[in-house]
Design an enzyme around this catalytic site. Structure first.
Site, PDB file in Angstrom:
ATOM      1  N   LYS A 123       0.816  -1.215   0.000  1.00  0.00           N
ATOM      2  CA  LYS A 123       0.000   0.000   0.000  1.00  0.00           C
ATOM      3  C   LYS A 123       0.853   1.271   0.000  1.00  0.00           C
ATOM      4  CE  LYS A 123      -4.172  -1.993   2.007  1.00  0.00           C
ATOM      5  NZ  LYS A 123      -3.746  -3.390   2.282  1.00  0.00           N
TER       6      LYS A 123
HETATM    7  C1  LIG Z   1      -4.457  -4.509   1.686  1.00  0.00           C
HETATM    8  C2  LIG Z   1      -3.729  -5.817   1.641  1.00  0.00           C
HETATM    9  C3  LIG Z   1      -4.123  -6.881   0.774  1.00  0.00           C
HETATM   10  C4  LIG Z   1      -5.357  -6.793  -0.091  1.00  0.00           C
HETATM   11  O1  LIG Z   1      -5.207  -5.900  -1.176  1.00  0.00           O
HETATM   12  P1  LIG Z   1      -6.474  -5.377  -1.983  1.00  0.00           P
HETATM   13  O2  LIG Z   1      -5.964  -4.350  -2.907  1.00  0.00           O
HETATM   14  O3  LIG Z   1      -7.432  -4.822  -0.964  1.00  0.00           O
HETATM   15  O4  LIG Z   1      -7.049  -6.559  -2.690  1.00  0.00           O
HETATM   16  C5  LIG Z   1      -3.349  -8.021   0.744  1.00  0.00           C
HETATM   17  N1  LIG Z   1      -2.265  -8.161   1.539  1.00  0.00           N
HETATM   18  C6  LIG Z   1      -1.867  -7.197   2.376  1.00  0.00           C
HETATM   19  C7  LIG Z   1      -0.669  -7.426   3.237  1.00  0.00           C
HETATM   20  C8  LIG Z   1      -2.559  -5.983   2.455  1.00  0.00           C
HETATM   21  O5  LIG Z   1      -2.167  -5.024   3.315  1.00  0.00           O
END
Ligand SMILES: *Cc1c(COP(=O)(O)O)cnc(C)c1O
Length: 473
Positions: A123
């Site tokens: 993210k």
């Molecule tokens: C947010 C997150 C996901 C999921 O990603 P999306 O874009 O919501 O599908 C998977 N793994 C981790 C470690 C995350 O922080």
């Protein structure tokens, strides 16, 4: 860099890109509005009216290009009409201050390691890009103000901050807080449920200081989300201060995630792989895989996709039945993927129904011919982590484990697969240590957060108190 610059210049179009809502009941927005508002007036998600195909020359060259330059080219296809190219280049370079490498785990299976950023999860890419794009607009606006108005007016505007409110159950808060840290003109309020996030997560947004305020809410995550939503709807508060969200549905957060998929395919090509790989994405709200699907629409050679889920199997069931049936989320080991009604499902449907033109059956058929699913219990996640560690020495985190297992199960002869390792295993240290019987090393940048001093504002779950607090700011 200069050498590949021409690709972007050619892509810069004269007219601005419009963004429409997946609900088709709201007026189109320009990029600036889509970014500042996040969600359209009809509660739909913004989609770009056009997805530009990148030129063949780009794909001929991209295995020789650096990550940042690949990303700049991709960014110019998304944002080249709206952000001047020099500004965009700075934005992209500044966002990608770390690498997203591919690492071979075993024959034909590569890990796309997305945990080399400041908070050790993927993210970071979207959050950092969004922060910088918002800053770009704030600066542009201020420049405009000082031209058009008296110095007094400009001065007044100068002091006006953009306030980002974000509710978090852990990972989003840390990525957003760190993405916006030190970005001038913006103040971030991270609302989190007291005692309900892990100590590592908590220190990633409570120890930063500067323009980041952590608000420790005496309640659960849903209370945090309710406080944020109520704040956006309160007219008195909105008159008092400029409020915006940094939600994962924001176009400036999800689209930049396409950068690392282009880079991953380029790196495979540089290793001599000619065939398009299979890309497998551990998914929760489906923003990450959605960015990869946009990449595919832009010409990125990908053979097919796998959406790997934990026990939250709503998308998996959609693929099997053609019916989308949202469910309350189930708590699992891979908790960042505990989503029972993925927000970006609407984008995927819109993309493959050509903006609602195709029937649900045709749309489902198109989706299933490109994307397959997988769903795993906590027991299967643990088993996969153990088996992979034993066989290869590679330490998976519980989210990446879903991706790895789906490739192991679904990869056919002759195919090469890439799965996203979406977070560093040390972020889930207690669990990983316990499952593998090891002592996962904590990377220095994570350890540094833990040295900082926790600072937070205690808050009741009552909106009146939260509003009063914001009115004083
Ligand atoms: C947010 C997150 C996901 C999921 O990603 P999306 O874009 O919501 O599908 C998977 N793994 C981790 C470690 C995350 O922080």
């Amino acid at each position: 860099m200069e050498k590949y610059d021409y690709l972007c210049r050619k892509l810069a179009y004269a007219t601005n890109m419009n963004y429409y809502s997946t609900n088709h009941q709201a007026p189109v927005a320009d990029l600036r509005k889509a970014v500042v508002k996040g969600l359209a007036e009809d509660r739909g998600l913004y989609m770009p009216e056009e997805i530009h195909h990148l030129p063949k020359a780009f794909f001929d060259d991209f295995s020789k290009m650096r990550f940042q330059d690949i990303a700049y080219n991709v960014a110019s296809a998304f944002f080249g009409e709206d952000v001047d190219l020099d500004g965009l280049q700075n934005l992209v370079y500044d966002t990608l201050s770390f690498d997203c490498p591919i690492v071979k785990v075993k024959e034909n299976i590569y890990s796309l390691e997305l945990f080399h950023g400041p908070t050790l999860a993927f993210k970071d890419v979207g959050a950092r890009f969004m922060a910088r794009l918002l800053q770009y607009y704030i600066r542009e606006e201020r420049r405009g103000m000082s031209d058009d108005f008296s110095t007094e007016g400009a001065q007044e505007h100068e002091n006006k901050l953009v306030n980002v409110l974000v509710a978090t159950s852990g990972d989003t808060g840390s990525a957003v807080a760190n993405g916006f840290l030190g970005v001038e003109g913006i103040h971030v309020y991270v609302l989190y449920p007291k005692g309900k996030v892990s100590p590592i997560q908590e220190c990633q947004f409570t120890t930063l200081g500067q323009n980041i305020t952590a608000v420790e809410v005496d309640g659960v995550f849903d209370d945090c989300q309710r406080l944020v939503k109520s704040a956006f709807m309160d007219s008195e508060l909105n008159e008092h201060m400029m409020l915006t969200s940094a939600n994962s549905i924001n176009v400036a957060r999800f689209l930049p995630q396409a950068f690392y998929y282009f880079n991953a395919v380029a790196r495979l090509k540089a290793l001599g792989m000619v065939d398009a790989p299979v890309i497998c994405v551990p998914s929760g709200n489906f923003g990450n895989i959605c960015a990869a699907l946009f990449g595919h629409q832009m010409g990125l050679p990908v053979k097919r996709f796998i959406a790997a889920n934990n026990a939250n199997d709503v998308f998996y069931n959609y693929l099997q039945t053609g019916t989308y049936n949202p469910q309350p989320s189930i708590q699992t080991l891979a908790n960042a993927m505990d989503v029972g009604d993925p927000s970006n499902f609407a984008r995927i449907i819109d993309l493959y129904s050509e903006g609602g033109k195709l029937s649900p059956e045709e749309t489902h058929q198109r989706i299933t011919s490109l994307i397959s699913g997988a769903t795993y219990s906590d027991e299967e996640i643990k088993e996969t982590m153990r088996q992979c560690y034993k066989e290869t020495g590679y330490i998976l985190d519980p989210h990446g484990a879903c991706g790895y297992r789906a490739l192991e199960e679904q990869l056919k002869d002759g195919e090469t697969g890439i799965f996203c390792e979406t977070a560093h295993p040390a972020k889930f240290k207690e669990k990983v240590d316990d499952i593998l019987g090891i002592d996962v090393e904590i990377p220095e940048r994570l350890a540094n957060f833990m040295k900082g001093e926790k600072q937070s504002v205690p808050m009741s779950a009552d909106f009146k108190a939260f509003k009063a607090f914001l009115m004083e700011q």
